[in-house]
Write a protein that holds these residues in place. Structure first.
Motif, PDB file in Angstrom:
ATOM      1  N   GLU A 105       0.803  -1.216   0.000  1.00 23.94           N
ATOM      2  CA  GLU A 105       0.000   0.000   0.000  1.00 23.94           C
ATOM      3  C   GLU A 105       0.839   1.270   0.000  1.00 23.94           C
ATOM      4  OE1 GLU A 105      -2.471   0.542   3.458  1.00 23.94           O
ATOM      5  OE2 GLU A 105      -0.872  -0.110   4.792  1.00 23.94           O
ATOM      6  N   GLN A 106       2.125   1.181   0.293  1.00 32.00           N
ATOM      7  CA  GLN A 106       2.995   2.353   0.327  1.00 32.00           C
ATOM      8  C   GLN A 106       4.204   2.135  -0.572  1.00 32.00           C
ATOM      9  OE1 GLN A 106       4.060   3.258   4.378  1.00 32.00           O
ATOM     10  NE2 GLN A 106       1.964   3.042   5.088  1.00 32.00           N
ATOM     11  N   PRO A 107       4.842   3.225  -1.003  1.00 32.20           N
ATOM     12  CA  PRO A 107       6.067   3.091  -1.795  1.00 32.20           C
ATOM     13  C   PRO A 107       7.168   2.374  -1.005  1.00 32.20           C
ATOM     14  CG  PRO A 107       5.242   5.343  -1.896  1.00 32.20           C
ATOM     15  CD  PRO A 107       4.437   4.625  -0.846  1.00 32.20           C
ATOM     16  N   ARG A 145       0.854  -2.458   4.481  1.00 34.65           N
ATOM     17  CA  ARG A 145       0.205  -3.755   4.300  1.00 34.65           C
ATOM     18  C   ARG A 145       0.511  -4.305   2.914  1.00 34.65           C
ATOM     19  NH1 ARG A 145      -5.819  -2.418   5.689  1.00 34.65           N
ATOM     20  NH2 ARG A 145      -5.232  -0.664   4.401  1.00 34.65           N
ATOM     21  N   MET A 146       0.579  -5.627   2.830  1.00 35.87           N
ATOM     22  CA  MET A 146       0.898  -6.284   1.559  1.00 35.87           C
ATOM     23  C   MET A 146      -0.168  -7.310   1.224  1.00 35.87           C
ATOM     24  SD  MET A 146       3.841  -9.098   2.382  1.00 35.87           S
ATOM     25  CE  MET A 146       4.861  -8.096   3.407  1.00 35.87           C
ATOM     26  N   TRP A 147      -0.291  -7.569  -0.065  1.00 28.97           N
ATOM     27  CA  TRP A 147      -1.204  -8.583  -0.567  1.00 28.97           C
ATOM     28  C   TRP A 147      -0.490  -9.393  -1.627  1.00 28.97           C
ATOM     29  CZ3 TRP A 147      -2.890  -4.120   1.432  1.00 28.97           C
ATOM     30  CH2 TRP A 147      -3.977  -4.193   2.296  1.00 28.97           C
ATOM     31  N   TYR A 148      -0.892 -10.645  -1.730  1.00 27.74           N
ATOM     32  CA  TYR A 148      -0.343 -11.565  -2.729  1.00 27.74           C
ATOM     33  C   TYR A 148      -1.276 -11.608  -3.936  1.00 27.74           C
ATOM     34  CZ  TYR A 148       0.114 -16.063  -5.042  1.00 27.74           C
ATOM     35  OH  TYR A 148       0.215 -17.038  -5.981  1.00 27.74           O
ATOM     36  N   PHE A 149      -0.683 -11.591  -5.131  1.00 31.60           N
ATOM     37  CA  PHE A 149      -1.438 -11.705  -6.379  1.00 31.60           C
ATOM     38  C   PHE A 149      -0.787 -12.771  -7.255  1.00 31.60           C
ATOM     39  CE2 PHE A 149      -2.550  -7.570  -4.874  1.00 31.60           C
ATOM     40  CZ  PHE A 149      -3.859  -7.381  -5.284  1.00 31.60           C
ATOM     41  N   GLY A 150      -1.545 -13.821  -7.547  1.00 34.38           N
ATOM     42  CA  GLY A 150      -1.112 -14.829  -8.497  1.00 34.38           C
ATOM     43  C   GLY A 150      -1.720 -14.522  -9.851  1.00 34.38           C
ATOM     44  N   GLY A 177     -11.673  -1.994   0.525  1.00 43.88           N
ATOM     45  CA  GLY A 177     -12.063  -0.587   0.466  1.00 43.88           C
ATOM     46  C   GLY A 177     -11.457   0.101  -0.745  1.00 43.88           C
ATOM     47  N   ASN A 178     -11.024   1.313  -0.582  1.00 46.00           N
ATOM     48  CA  ASN A 178     -10.400   2.070  -1.676  1.00 46.00           C
ATOM     49  C   ASN A 178      -8.891   1.894  -1.690  1.00 46.00           C
ATOM     50  OD1 ASN A 178     -12.587   3.125  -2.986  1.00 46.00           O
ATOM     51  ND2 ASN A 178     -12.716   4.911  -1.658  1.00 46.00           N
ATOM     52  N   MET A 179      -8.430   0.685  -1.499  1.00 45.18           N
ATOM     53  CA  MET A 179      -7.003   0.399  -1.454  1.00 45.18           C
ATOM     54  C   MET A 179      -6.339   0.779  -2.775  1.00 45.18           C
ATOM     55  SD  MET A 179      -4.273  -0.652  -0.061  1.00 45.18           S
ATOM     56  CE  MET A 179      -4.881  -1.274   1.468  1.00 45.18           C
ATOM     57  N   ARG A 180      -5.225   1.463  -2.678  1.00 45.48           N
ATOM     58  CA  ARG A 180      -4.375   1.783  -3.823  1.00 45.48           C
ATOM     59  C   ARG A 180      -2.991   1.228  -3.522  1.00 45.48           C
ATOM     60  NH1 ARG A 180      -5.499   5.581  -7.580  1.00 45.48           N
ATOM     61  NH2 ARG A 180      -7.484   6.627  -7.368  1.00 45.48           N
TER      62      ARG A 180
END
Length: 168
Positions: free
Chosen positions: A128-130, A135-140, A153-156
């Protein structure tokens, strides 16, 4: 229990709800591979990336106030990495495709963050930050059209990193 005390349970892959195996998990040992662990069932809530090692008191290490409730195995990947990020939901707005880590979307692309993405190749961690903070999320591999529908929510997301085979 903390520091590997109490009951134990071996997990070899994805587990959407650990509660049926143990009521609380406050420490873990990763013998091989990489995992994302979450403080809520069904891979929700705060997540943390774990590779081989011992995590005797992850609650203090990562600032969590809960225990591990679910975990997801991240398979090793040795191919090319490719992902498209968009600054709006549903693949709208500005789009950038990249094949390497990005420590700051704003500096690199003049983009205020990623609101949807398409992972074509590889496994990625998004923050979520540079500079790979927050916080981190995994994407496969897959399409992620709307992070709001995923409960964030409005996570960027502001930075992205490949899960490399050297981490295993």
């Amino acid at each position: 229990m903390l520091n590997f005390m109490g009951r134990s349970w071996d997990c070899m892959g994805d587990c959407p709800d650990m509660h049926s195996y143990m009521s609380r998990c406050h420490s873990c040992r990763v013998h091989s591979g990489c995992f994302m662990v979450y403080d809520q069932a069904n891979y929700m809530g705060n997540g943390y990336f774990m590779r081989r090692g011992e995590y005797g008191d992850y609650m203090n290490m990562f600032g969590w106030n809960n225990c591990i409730r679910s975990c997801r195995y991240i398979p090793m990947y040795r191919g090319n990495y490719r992902m498209r990020i968009y600054d709006r939901n549903n693949f709208g707005g500005q789009m950038h495709e990249f094949m390497d880590d990005c420590d700051n979307c704003m500096d690199r692309y003049r983009m205020n963050g990623c609101m949807s993405c398409h992972v074509m190749d590889g496994h990625w961690l998004m923050y979520e930050q540079p500079h790979y903070r927050g916080r981190m999320w995994y994407f496969g591999p897959g399409e992620y059209r709307n992070f709001m529908n995923m409960g964030w929510g409005n996570m960027r997301f502001m930075s992205m990193r490949r899960v490399m085979d050297s981490w295993y």
